[in-house]
Design a protein around this motif. Structure first.
Motif, short mmCIF file in Angstrom:
data_model
loop_
_atom_site.label_atom_id
_atom_site.label_comp_id
_atom_site.label_asym_id
_atom_site.label_seq_id
_atom_site.Cartn_x
_atom_site.Cartn_y
_atom_site.Cartn_z
N GLU A 92 0.77 -1.35 0.18
CA GLU A 92 -0.25 -0.44 -0.10
C GLU A 92 0.46 1.29 0.12
O GLU A 92 0.22 2.47 -0.48
CB GLU A 92 -0.86 -0.16 0.92
N LEU A 130 -7.51 -13.92 5.22
CA LEU A 130 -8.50 -12.22 4.77
C LEU A 130 -7.27 -10.86 5.40
O LEU A 130 -8.04 -10.21 3.67
CB LEU A 130 -9.17 -11.76 6.27
N ILE A 131 -6.53 -10.51 5.30
CA ILE A 131 -5.72 -9.88 5.28
C ILE A 131 -5.24 -9.78 3.60
O ILE A 131 -5.09 -9.12 3.18
CB ILE A 131 -4.44 -9.88 5.86
N GLU A 139 -6.20 -11.70 1.27
CA GLU A 139 -8.03 -12.02 0.33
C GLU A 139 -7.63 -13.37 0.46
O GLU A 139 -7.63 -13.85 -1.18
CB GLU A 139 -7.92 -11.19 -0.45
N GLN A 199 -4.61 -14.60 -1.37
CA GLN A 199 -3.84 -14.61 -2.41
C GLN A 199 -2.74 -14.45 -2.07
O GLN A 199 -2.01 -13.60 -1.36
CB GLN A 199 -3.98 -12.88 -3.47
N MET A 217 -6.44 0.03 0.67
CA MET A 217 -6.71 -0.76 2.38
C MET A 217 -7.75 -2.53 1.79
O MET A 217 -9.09 -2.54 1.40
CB MET A 217 -6.78 -0.45 3.56
N LYS A 218 -6.98 -3.16 1.84
CA LYS A 218 -7.73 -4.72 2.36
C LYS A 218 -9.20 -4.56 3.14
O LYS A 218 -9.83 -5.15 2.94
CB LYS A 218 -6.41 -5.63 2.37
N HIS A 272 -11.98 -3.60 1.78
CA HIS A 272 -12.23 -4.42 0.08
C HIS A 272 -12.99 -4.93 0.67
O HIS A 272 -13.99 -6.01 0.43
CB HIS A 272 -10.92 -5.02 -0.14
N LEU A 273 -12.30 -5.52 1.95
CA LEU A 273 -13.49 -6.43 3.08
C LEU A 273 -14.87 -6.41 2.65
O LEU A 273 -15.38 -7.02 2.74
CB LEU A 273 -12.92 -7.24 4.08
N TYR A 324 -7.53 -11.94 -9.47
CA TYR A 324 -6.01 -13.17 -8.34
C TYR A 324 -6.03 -12.24 -7.24
O TYR A 324 -6.67 -10.78 -7.76
CB TYR A 324 -5.29 -12.56 -8.43
#
Lengths: 334, 320
Positions: A98, A148-149, A151, A153, B1-2, B5-6, B320
């Motif tokens: 990020e 979860l962090i 996803e 991948q 941020m992930k 997304h979640l 992906y």
């Protein structure tokens, strides 16, 4: 406490001899199957060779073993270290991807590690849940948390600074080896040059009498689990930096077992009490030297686990109290 | 941020659920029992399935089995109870499906198997199976290498997890090509457990064992992730991946396209995450005029080389 002090019984082998001998024997076997095992050369300013591979690849488990030794010395166990590795790696990789600066990513990973340790420590020390079950919770949930962090991948990142933790070098040695040495030194100084080491052994020998004797058993236990998780977070950073990506599904998978094995091979009893950090690190190196040897030998991969099991069994037999007694009896007769 | 997304994903899922309920009458509903999320490919398969369903105006209900067959069976039963129009299963294991599939058959709900097949005596229990041919994938990879090197090459092989069916089959397919080319030899083979870390570690030892990598012409990895690990090991040994040692792998995940665009990998054979697309097409044809699809729909195993790598990377990176 007395059992701790009068421990070195006569007739046993000198402390550490089985481990050092086993490591040397594994090295020797490696040299027999691959004659260039000890060959070293300089490549891009760092030493390059199979021996360095053993140290480099063994470093994460060696670091895990440091924390695990202390936990086991308190008569505990920490099954969550592999999952904590995955969480810490995923945290640092996600933040780096990020665009956060490296110190922030590293601090966040360390912070997450300490938080995991605090959780384990509170479950074990305050709520008095059995360590095996208490840390099993985080072992299972932690990997899901890491997924979860990421996803699900592999999060890849571009950061030369972060990558250097895994594949950089310092004083011609791989960075991971230097980090392991520094962690060993710090852990050793903290537990052997303060009373902390004695407290840990006392808790492992008898937690109630330690508490009566005035040892802050809860605080020490929580601190030990936090240190163990911090070690796991650092190991997680190394494996993440090594492949320049966080693989939440596989990072640290089953490494808790390797770490426990390293500690046990290093002669620390699962029933707590006396412990040795240096021998646990040697235990980790024995495991890795075997792995590297198998890879160099060209045996089909189906044999890997069998060979490993036989060598581990041999080292443990060399330390077995019963076999030591038998040996003593035989010697007296002869 | 992930994390954000979640939250959006959860929000969208909630929206989809509510809208799905509203349109349930007009739309075709398919229940999909997915294995879990054990790999990036699996997550991509789930994502592609959603996209393909949306394209065709199908309402897709996905149930995550977390790698457990009992969860899959439970999911199938609940799909039957909900009266869906069809059920997709990505079976986690190949046996033990007969009784629950019988229940689906009795309810007249067609079942399509995705990406893995099952063992059953009664193949009328499912409509069709959409899978790739993993032996063929290994063969395609080998044939590319044989052509590229004129049939002369010392190969080191990074196997997948010992005993897993893709590892066995991808080795088998590649070995067929090696047997047909006397100049081709597998000089070392070891398991890299399908992971980047192990791929890198095993490649490091291969390079040392083979005279610093001088004897190695190519590395054949059973998946892209191990190849990506191997590429790093080759670089750290002071060699050029893709040139000094050719890199051949299978799967076609986005990161291997990045490596190919940088000239560090040579070829990958695609294991497409789009199993649902052909399954939907077969299902729609069956529903429309009762056309029986073949029992096995084989997905294409396409070969990708660096020329198209950049474009393919752009196409895939969001999946992906």
């Amino acid at each position: 406490m007395s059992s701790v002090i009068q421990a070195s019984a006569p007739r046993t082998l000198p402390k550490g001899l089985p481990q050092v001998a086993a490591l040397l024997i594994v090295f020797l076997v490696n040299w027999l199957v691959f004659r260039d095992f000890f060959a070293l050369r300089l490549q891009d300013g760092r030493l390059f060779g199979s021996l360095i591979d053993v140290l480099n690849r063994g470093a994460p488990v060696a670091i895990l073993a440091l924390g695990m030794t202390l936990v086991i010395a308190t008569r505990g166990i920490d099954l969550s270290v592999g999952a904590v590795m995955a969480i810490a790696g995923a945290t640092a990789a996600a933040l780096t991807a990020e665009g956060y600066p490296l110190p922030v990513a590293l601090a966040a990973a360390a912070g997450v590690g300490l938080a995991c340790g605090l959780w384990n420590g509170i479950l074990v020390a305050v709520l008095e849940i059995q360590p095996f079950v208490a840390t099993l919770i985080l072992m299972v949930a932690g990997r899901g948390f890491a997924q979860l962090i990421t996803e699900g991948q592999i999060i890849t990142f571009v950061s030369d600074g972060f990558a250097a933790i895994g594949s950089g070098s310092f004083l011609m040695l791989p960075m991971a080896v230097m980090i392991a040495l520094v962690m060993l030194l710090i852990t050793h100084l903290v537990v052997r040059y303060t009373a902390l080491g004695l407290f840990i052994e006392a808790i492992g020998a008898n937690v109630r009498s330690s508490a009566y004797a005035g040892v802050g058993t809860k605080a020490v236990t929580i601190a030990v689990y936090m240190w163990c998780s911090l070690c796991a977070a650092i190991a997680g950073l190394i494996v993440t930096a090594d492949i320049r990506g966080a693989d939440a599904n596989n990072a640290g998978l089953w490494l808790e077992l390797d770490a426990i094995l390293a500690v046990v091979v290093g002669g620390t009893s699962l029933f707590g009490g006396r412990f040795s950090l240096v021998l646990a690190v040697i235990g980790a190196l024995i495991i890795q030297a075997m792995n590297t040897g198998i890879l160099l030998s060209g045996y089909p991969p189906e044999y890997n686990l069998i060979v490993k099991a036989i060598v581990v069994l041999a080292v443990l037999l060399a330390q077995s109290p019963v076999l030591t007694a038998v040996r003593a009896v035989l010697r007296r007769k002869a | 941020m992930k994390a954000r997304h979640l939250l959006t994903t959860i929000g969208m899922a909630a929206l989809m659920l509510s809208s799905g309920a509203a349109y349930a009458q007009s739309k075709m509903t398919v229940g999909f029992s997915q294995v879990g999320s054990e790999s990036g490919w699996r997550a991509a398969e789930t994502k592609v399935s959603k996209i393909e369903a949306e394209k065709r105006g199908i309402d897709l209900k996905i149930s995550d089995a977390q790698q457990k067959q009992e969860n899959q069976i439970r999911a199938v039963r609940s799909f039957i109870a909900q009266g869906v129009d069809a059920i997709f299963i990505a079976p986690v294991v190949s046996t033990g499906w007969d009784s629950v599939l019988k229940e689906a058959k009795d309810a007249k709900i067609p079942v399509v198997l995705l990406d893995r097949s099952i063992e059953t005596k009664d193949d009328s229990l499912y409509l069709t199976a959409v899978t790739s041919d993993t032996v063929y994938e290994g063969k395609v990879a080998g044939e590319w290498l044989a052509k590229e090197t004129g049939g002369k090459c010392n190969v080191v092989e990074l196997q997948g997890t010992v005993g897993s069916s893709p590892a066995i089959n991808r080795k088998k397919g590649f070995d067929q090509v090696v047997a047909a080319n006397p100049g081709m030899k597998i000089i070392r083979t070891q398991s890299g457990d399908f992971t980047r870390t192990k791929g890198k570690e095993v490649m490091e030892s291969f390079i040392k064992a083979e005279g610093g990598g001088k004897n190695i012409c190519a590395v054949y990895a059973h998946n892209d992730d191990m190849a990506i690990g191997a590429i790093q090991a080759i670089k750290e040994a002071g060699l050029k991946p893709g040139k000094d040692i050719k890199v051949v792998s299978i799967d076609a995940v986005p990161d291997i396209f990045k490596a190919m665009a940088d000239g560090e990998a040579n070829v990958t054979v695609e294991l497409t995450p789009n199993m649902a697309g052909p399954a939907f097409d077969a299902l729609l044809a069956f529903k429309k005029d009762g056309k029986q699809p073949p029992k096995w729909i084989q997905t294409e195993s396409k070969v990708y080389t660096p020329e198209t790598a950049q474009a393919e990377y752009e196409k895939r990176k969001d999946l992906y």
